[in-house]
Design a protein around this motif. Structure first.
Motif, PDB file in Angstrom:
ATOM      1  N   TYR A 159      -4.284  15.773 -13.392  1.00  0.00           N
ATOM      2  CA  TYR A 159      -3.196  15.734 -14.367  1.00  0.00           C
ATOM      3  C   TYR A 159      -2.949  14.306 -14.846  1.00  0.00           C
ATOM      4  CZ  TYR A 159       1.255  16.465 -16.676  1.00  0.00           C
ATOM      5  OH  TYR A 159       2.246  16.511 -17.623  1.00  0.00           O
ATOM      6  N   ALA A 160      -2.982  13.347 -13.922  1.00  0.00           N
ATOM      7  CA  ALA A 160      -2.756  11.952 -14.317  1.00  0.00           C
ATOM      8  C   ALA A 160      -3.787  11.491 -15.332  1.00  0.00           C
ATOM      9  CB  ALA A 160      -2.789  11.050 -13.085  1.00  0.00           C
ATOM     10  N   TYR A 188      -0.649   2.399 -13.608  1.00  0.00           N
ATOM     11  CA  TYR A 188      -0.918   1.115 -12.973  1.00  0.00           C
ATOM     12  C   TYR A 188      -2.279   1.163 -12.288  1.00  0.00           C
ATOM     13  CZ  TYR A 188       4.162   0.392 -13.441  1.00  0.00           C
ATOM     14  OH  TYR A 188       5.448   0.261 -13.909  1.00  0.00           O
ATOM     15  N   TRP A 189      -2.736   0.019 -11.797  1.00  0.00           N
ATOM     16  CA  TRP A 189      -4.011  -0.019 -11.087  1.00  0.00           C
ATOM     17  C   TRP A 189      -3.981   0.796  -9.805  1.00  0.00           C
ATOM     18  CZ3 TRP A 189      -3.981  -1.782  -6.112  1.00  0.00           C
ATOM     19  CH2 TRP A 189      -2.895  -2.578  -5.726  1.00  0.00           C
ATOM     20  N   TRP A 190      -2.777   0.980  -9.236  1.00  0.00           N
ATOM     21  CA  TRP A 190      -2.658   1.675  -7.964  1.00  0.00           C
ATOM     22  C   TRP A 190      -2.286   3.148  -8.117  1.00  0.00           C
ATOM     23  CZ3 TRP A 190       2.207   3.577  -7.995  1.00  0.00           C
ATOM     24  CH2 TRP A 190       3.222   2.837  -8.622  1.00  0.00           C
ATOM     25  N   THR A 191      -2.139   3.644  -9.321  1.00  0.00           N
ATOM     26  CA  THR A 191      -1.663   5.010  -9.536  1.00  0.00           C
ATOM     27  C   THR A 191      -2.570   6.050  -8.875  1.00  0.00           C
ATOM     28  OG1 THR A 191      -0.605   4.415 -11.621  1.00  0.00           O
ATOM     29  CG2 THR A 191      -1.100   6.745 -11.256  1.00  0.00           C
ATOM     30  N   ILE A 192      -3.865   6.010  -9.134  1.00  0.00           N
ATOM     31  CA  ILE A 192      -4.780   7.012  -8.577  1.00  0.00           C
ATOM     32  C   ILE A 192      -4.844   6.934  -7.047  1.00  0.00           C
ATOM     33  CG2 ILE A 192      -7.139   7.889  -8.579  1.00  0.00           C
ATOM     34  CD1 ILE A 192      -5.490   8.366 -11.165  1.00  0.00           C
ATOM     35  N   PRO A 193      -5.010   5.728  -6.445  1.00  0.00           N
ATOM     36  CA  PRO A 193      -5.002   5.674  -4.979  1.00  0.00           C
ATOM     37  C   PRO A 193      -3.724   6.229  -4.356  1.00  0.00           C
ATOM     38  CG  PRO A 193      -5.864   3.629  -5.866  1.00  0.00           C
ATOM     39  CD  PRO A 193      -5.352   4.414  -7.035  1.00  0.00           C
ATOM     40  N   VAL A 194      -2.574   5.963  -4.979  1.00  0.00           N
ATOM     41  CA  VAL A 194      -1.315   6.479  -4.444  1.00  0.00           C
ATOM     42  C   VAL A 194      -1.254   7.998  -4.556  1.00  0.00           C
ATOM     43  CG1 VAL A 194       1.173   6.615  -4.901  1.00  0.00           C
ATOM     44  CG2 VAL A 194       0.072   4.394  -4.648  1.00  0.00           C
ATOM     45  N   LEU A 238       5.538   0.751  -6.223  1.00  0.00           N
ATOM     46  CA  LEU A 238       4.438   0.877  -5.261  1.00  0.00           C
ATOM     47  C   LEU A 238       4.971   0.846  -3.830  1.00  0.00           C
ATOM     48  CD1 LEU A 238       1.466   0.934  -4.414  1.00  0.00           C
ATOM     49  CD2 LEU A 238       1.417  -1.558  -4.722  1.00  0.00           C
ATOM     50  N   ALA A 239       5.885  -0.079  -3.554  1.00  0.00           N
ATOM     51  CA  ALA A 239       6.444  -0.182  -2.200  1.00  0.00           C
ATOM     52  C   ALA A 239       7.167   1.106  -1.810  1.00  0.00           C
ATOM     53  CB  ALA A 239       7.399  -1.369  -2.122  1.00  0.00           C
ATOM     54  N   TYR A 240       7.986   1.627  -2.724  1.00  0.00           N
ATOM     55  CA  TYR A 240       8.710   2.867  -2.429  1.00  0.00           C
ATOM     56  C   TYR A 240       7.760   4.050  -2.257  1.00  0.00           C
ATOM     57  CZ  TYR A 240      13.345   0.876  -3.329  1.00  0.00           C
ATOM     58  OH  TYR A 240      14.506   0.135  -3.260  1.00  0.00           O
ATOM     59  N   GLN A 241       6.712   4.124  -3.080  1.00  0.00           N
ATOM     60  CA  GLN A 241       5.748   5.217  -2.966  1.00  0.00           C
ATOM     61  C   GLN A 241       5.072   5.200  -1.597  1.00  0.00           C
ATOM     62  OE1 GLN A 241       5.352   7.608  -5.181  1.00  0.00           O
ATOM     63  NE2 GLN A 241       6.425   6.735  -6.945  1.00  0.00           N
ATOM     64  N   LEU A 242       4.638   4.023  -1.158  1.00  0.00           N
ATOM     65  CA  LEU A 242       3.942   3.902   0.123  1.00  0.00           C
ATOM     66  C   LEU A 242       4.889   4.181   1.295  1.00  0.00           C
ATOM     67  CD1 LEU A 242       1.702   0.776  -0.549  1.00  0.00           C
ATOM     68  CD2 LEU A 242       1.022   3.184  -0.551  1.00  0.00           C
ATOM     69  N   LEU A 243       6.123   3.696   1.189  1.00  0.00           N
ATOM     70  CA  LEU A 243       7.093   3.972   2.248  1.00  0.00           C
ATOM     71  C   LEU A 243       7.412   5.459   2.329  1.00  0.00           C
ATOM     72  CD1 LEU A 243       9.563   0.973   1.776  1.00  0.00           C
ATOM     73  CD2 LEU A 243       8.013   1.362   3.711  1.00  0.00           C
ATOM     74  N   ASP A 244       7.508   6.104   1.179  1.00  0.00           N
ATOM     75  CA  ASP A 244       7.778   7.536   1.135  1.00  0.00           C
ATOM     76  C   ASP A 244       6.669   8.310   1.838  1.00  0.00           C
ATOM     77  OD1 ASP A 244       9.393   9.749   0.201  1.00  0.00           O
ATOM     78  OD2 ASP A 244       7.792  10.179  -1.231  1.00  0.00           O
ATOM     79  N   ILE A 245       5.431   7.936   1.584  1.00  0.00           N
ATOM     80  CA  ILE A 245       4.285   8.584   2.224  1.00  0.00           C
ATOM     81  C   ILE A 245       4.282   8.324   3.728  1.00  0.00           C
ATOM     82  CG2 ILE A 245       1.765   8.573   2.394  1.00  0.00           C
ATOM     83  CD1 ILE A 245       1.770   7.961  -0.670  1.00  0.00           C
ATOM     84  N   LEU A 246       4.503   7.062   4.103  1.00  0.00           N
ATOM     85  CA  LEU A 246       4.484   6.689   5.518  1.00  0.00           C
ATOM     86  C   LEU A 246       5.521   7.450   6.320  1.00  0.00           C
ATOM     87  CD1 LEU A 246       3.602   4.851   7.892  1.00  0.00           C
ATOM     88  CD2 LEU A 246       5.294   3.188   7.072  1.00  0.00           C
ATOM     89  N   PHE A 247       6.767   7.429   5.866  1.00  0.00           N
ATOM     90  CA  PHE A 247       7.829   8.055   6.647  1.00  0.00           C
ATOM     91  C   PHE A 247       7.771   9.581   6.612  1.00  0.00           C
ATOM     92  CE2 PHE A 247       9.798   3.808   6.059  1.00  0.00           C
ATOM     93  CZ  PHE A 247       9.908   3.482   7.403  1.00  0.00           C
ATOM     94  N   ALA A 248       7.149  10.147   5.574  1.00  0.00           N
ATOM     95  CA  ALA A 248       6.963  11.598   5.526  1.00  0.00           C
ATOM     96  C   ALA A 248       6.021  12.072   6.625  1.00  0.00           C
ATOM     97  CB  ALA A 248       6.425  12.018   4.163  1.00  0.00           C
TER      98      ALA A 248
END
Length: 268
Positions: free
Chosen positions: A257-258, A159-165, A78-88
């Protein structure tokens, strides 16, 4: 319609006010830096990725995964996913900074606003419907011809956060691509005196280039999408409907797809 300007000519009212005119060399350097930090870099990597795939065997037998797992542990993923989005999205912040100035709003200059919300959303939904139908057709054709890899739009664990991410990821792509490869590119190439048709074609080819890692089919499909989106921008000078359309397409693909893809065997 052709709309041209040079660095010594004030931009049209549709683009909003601008600061002191910059030299052609300065604008060119700025373009190279912005795209080198964002979608131009993605395009170069996509070309290399396609070459790698072609030397491994037929594209039809290979798979391209979007939104992959970044760590096997839930909360680190989750942390890596959010950081990836932020820095992109940092190149978008850079573009907004570069297009702003005393009394100048980059958001308004790009048309990244919700003025006339019903009209804005309506345009976005309409564009999304057109592109969605075309995308399915181009993907199916590319798979049939063997020039497109199998696409897995979402490969995150459940995970619970999959769809929001996945929704945030879709919004990231929509904002990044439409702000930079349409709005920003159009403004800066007009500053260099490019004609409208040349800007539309360039924007579309750049959009197609950074999808080459998926195969030739997505390249063609995204070039066509780019032609439509860039043409729409020349008529409205508004990026927000494009962001809405792009977000709707990606959210449908990623989340759909998810939720349903693996069960229905989609992506094979």
């Amino acid at each position: 319609m052709t709309a041209e300007s040079s660095s010594s000519t004030a931009p049209s009212a549709a683009d909003g006010p601008a600061g002191p005119p910059a030299s052609r060399r300065h604008i060119t350097a700025e373009l190279l830096i912005v795209f080198g930090l964002s979608l131009g870099q993605s395009g170069v990597y996509a070309v290399v990725s396609l070459a790698d795939k072609l030397t491994r065997g037929p594209l039809a037998g290979q798979t391209t995964t979007l939104n992959p797992v970044l760590n096997e542990r839930e909360y680190f993923d989750l942390a890596y996913q959010l950081l990836d989005i932020l820095f992109a999205l940092m190149p978008v912040a850079l573009v907004l900074f570069l297009l702003s100035g005393p009394g100048v709003s980059a958001v308004r200059r790009l048309g990244l606003t919700f003025e006339q919300p019903l009209r804005t959303v309506g345009f976005g939904v309409g564009l999304a419907a057109i592109i969605a139908v075309g995308t399915l057709g181009v993907y199916a054709g590319g798979r049939a011809l063997g020039i497109t890899t199998a696409l897995v739009p979402a490969a995150l664990d459940d995970y619970w956060w999959t769809i929001p991410v996945l929704v945030l990821s879709a919004l990231r792509h929509a904002v990044l691509e439409e702000v930079i490869v349409v709005g920003y590119l159009f403004i800066r190439l007009r500053d260099l005196g490019w004609s409208t048709p040349a800007i539309i074609i360039t924007s579309a080819l750049i959009r197609g280039s950074y999808h080459l890692y998926q195969g030739f089919g997505p390249f063609i499909g995204n070039v066509l999408m780019g032609l439509l989106f860039a043409w729409f921008y020349t008529r409205t000078r508004r990026v927000m409907p494009l962001v809405i359309a792009h977000a709707l397409i990606d959210i449908t693909g990623f989340v759909g797809y998810a939720l349903l893809g693996p069960a229905l065997g989609i992506g094979a």
